[in-house]
Write a protein that holds these residues in place. Sequence first.
Motif, PDB file in Angstrom:
ATOM      1  N   THR A   3      75.839  58.562 -53.263  1.00 53.35           N
ATOM      2  CA  THR A   3      74.703  57.799 -52.747  1.00 53.35           C
ATOM      3  C   THR A   3      73.694  57.508 -53.855  1.00 53.35           C
ATOM      4  O   THR A   3      73.189  56.384 -53.967  1.00 53.35           O
ATOM      5  CB  THR A   3      74.009  58.578 -51.610  1.00 53.35           C
ATOM      6  N   TYR A   4      73.417  58.504 -54.696  1.00 48.29           N
ATOM      7  CA  TYR A   4      72.467  58.298 -55.795  1.00 48.29           C
ATOM      8  C   TYR A   4      73.007  57.283 -56.804  1.00 48.29           C
ATOM      9  O   TYR A   4      72.255  56.449 -57.317  1.00 48.29           O
ATOM     10  CB  TYR A   4      72.159  59.620 -56.491  1.00 48.29           C
ATOM     11  N   LEU A   7      72.596  53.864 -55.201  1.00 45.63           N
ATOM     12  CA  LEU A   7      71.193  53.442 -55.239  1.00 45.63           C
ATOM     13  C   LEU A   7      70.773  53.046 -56.651  1.00 45.63           C
ATOM     14  O   LEU A   7      70.012  52.083 -56.834  1.00 45.63           O
ATOM     15  CB  LEU A   7      70.294  54.561 -54.711  1.00 45.63           C
ATOM     16  N   GLY A   8      71.258  53.761 -57.642  1.00 47.69           N
ATOM     17  CA  GLY A   8      70.946  53.421 -59.030  1.00 47.69           C
ATOM     18  C   GLY A   8      71.494  52.056 -59.407  1.00 47.69           C
ATOM     19  O   GLY A   8      70.805  51.250 -60.040  1.00 47.69           O
TER      20      GLY A   8
END
Length: 51
Positions: A3-4, A7-8
């Motif tokens: 997820t990170y 998002l990045g």
Amino acid sequence: MVTYASLGLLFLFVVIKALIYRSRVRKAPSPEQLSKLVFSILRSSGQRDRE
């Protein structure tokens, strides 16, 4: 963790698109420049019609 990373990547995509949009807006001709361009095109096409 995935997820990170997603998002990045999304954040980078948005930043790049914003920078591209901003550079296009800066390069856009002003209304006065557009008017001069239109008049010069009309004048030159009018001269070609007469020949």
